[in-house]
Scaffold this active site. Structure first.
Site, mmCIF file in Angstrom:
data_model
loop_
_atom_site.group_PDB
_atom_site.id
_atom_site.type_symbol
_atom_site.label_atom_id
_atom_site.label_comp_id
_atom_site.label_asym_id
_atom_site.label_seq_id
_atom_site.Cartn_x
_atom_site.Cartn_y
_atom_site.Cartn_z
ATOM 1 N N HIS A 72 0.815 -1.220 0.000
ATOM 2 C CA HIS A 72 0.000 0.000 0.000
ATOM 3 C C HIS A 72 0.850 1.272 0.000
ATOM 4 C CE1 HIS A 72 0.276 0.947 4.422
ATOM 5 N NE2 HIS A 72 0.344 -0.358 4.555
ATOM 6 N N GLU A 224 -5.154 1.285 2.588
ATOM 7 C CA GLU A 224 -5.002 0.196 3.549
ATOM 8 C C GLU A 224 -5.090 0.708 4.983
ATOM 9 O OE1 GLU A 224 -3.014 -2.648 6.247
ATOM 10 O OE2 GLU A 224 -2.472 -0.574 5.809
#
Length: 377
Positions: A72, A224
């Site tokens: 992420h 995320e």
């Protein structure tokens, strides 16, 4: 199989560049553009999702079943909650991080008019010369913090005329430091260290002119830290996904400080046993330093992908990280080990041979034959 060399200088350069790009969840356009530029240099095809995440693909010798690797791009951050009459700013977190790690952070306030102002997050009672022991007695909470903006503004009207508004994004400076002994200190190593390792693994394959065994998606997610992660980015033809994130160095943990850590379970439950054992096998085959660990208070892109209904096998590999979501530290050896494992995984044979189904060989688990026998009876 001879290991492909990882360009350590490239990995280090990518991490430094990524850490210097502000990218709190919800404000990731600049870092997405940067990673797209790196993929262009390596001639790796990609597309952007509607929300701005990156779905790249390295074509393999076989199209199916496809693999995916995810890391992420978004980080922790903050947002302006209110404008105070004395020229200070109320603040709330973006993502889940403790207020005690926000105290003293250098930040940037990103205004809608394009202006960027610098400042510092401070507790309401920040001077021992004024408050004496009250400094130590005040609670550690986000309600007890404010931003001191580095502008000659001590009234709400001045901040308003500057363009400061409730809801402005606040990025937290990484302040990265790379030591001669290989340690890397700074905020947001979670998960930009994982992204740098993934780019270095892709570069190793491209430099060698090799194709992975199977088509492999490189997924760069953008939310995320707020729990969305890889929920929306997968194609239906992806059979397995390996997430990259941090492994915590702490008492009672078994994280490998200078190698790669393979997570057996996190707070969302166990990872796929077959895929996890496959990764362990790659580490043994390629002599990559590794350990196994279990994380009780932790989740990754893998959890959000499963919760979204994707029928995929998932696994999690980790670089070592001390003081996660605070003043973080890792080591270049751990990041190189992650990249080595990613290269080994992309070069490895499919998880199951053609004559095997999802829980073993047809001879061992003759599900199809049993079904036919039941129908005939």
């Amino acid at each position: 199989m001879t290991q492909l060399p990882i360009d350590t200088d490239y990995l280090r350069e990518q991490l430094r560049a990524l850490l210097l790009i502000p990218s709190p969840s919800g404000m990731t356009d600049d870092v997405v553009r940067y990673v797209c530029g790196e993929l262009d240099k390596m001639d790796i095809r990609y597309e952007l999702t509607r929300r701005g995440a990156i779905r790249a693909i390295i074509p393999g010798r076989h199209e199916s079943p496809r693999r995916a690797i995810a890391a992420h791009l978004d980080t922790l951050g903050a947002m302006v909650k209110g404008i105070k009459r004395d020229g200070r700013l109320r603040v709330v977190p973006i993502g889940h991080w403790n207020a005690r790690f926000a105290e003293g952070a250098r930040v940037k306030i990103h205004c809608d008019n394009g202006q960027i102002y610098q400042g510092t997050i401070l507790p309401l009672k920040a001077s021992g010369h004024t408050y004496n022991t009250e400094v130590d007695a005040q609670p550690s909470s986000w309600d007890n913090l404010e931003i001191r903006i580095d502008e000659p503004a001590n009234q709400i009207e001045q901040l308003w005329s500057m363009g400061v508004r409730v809801g402005d994004f606040v990025s937290v400076d990484s302040n990265p430091e790379f030591t001669e002994k290989g340690f890397i200190n700074g905020r947001h190593l979670d998960d930009k260290a994982g992204v740098a390792s993934m780019l270095a693994a892709a570069k190793a394959l491209r430099d060698a002119g090799e194709e992975p065994e199977l088509d492999c998606h490189l997924l760069f997610t953008i939310s995320e830290e707020v729990g969305v992660g890889a929920s929306h980015i997968l194609h239906g033809d992806v059979a397995e996904m390996v997430s990259i994130d941090n492994g915590t160095i702490a008492p009672e943990q078994n994280t490998c400080e200078y190698g790669v850590t393979i997570a057996m379970q996190d707070s969302s439950g166990p990872f796929d046993r077959h895929l996890t054992q496959h990764l362990i096998g790659v580490c043994k085959r390629d002599e990559i330093e590794f350990s196994r660990d279990v994380f009780k208070f932790y989740r990754s892109d893998a959890a959000s992908a499963l919760e979204a209904g994707n029928d995929i096998r998932t696994a999690l590999i980790c670089f070592a990280l001390d003081a996660s979501h605070g003043w973080e530290r890792s080591h270049i050896r751990s990041l190189v080990s992650v990249a080595d494992l990613l290269v080994g995984y992309m070069r490895s044979k499919p998880l199951f041979a053609e004559h095997e189904n999802v829980i073993g060989s047809d001879e061992e688990y003759p599900l199809i034959h049993d079904t036919e026998r039941l129908r005939s009876s």
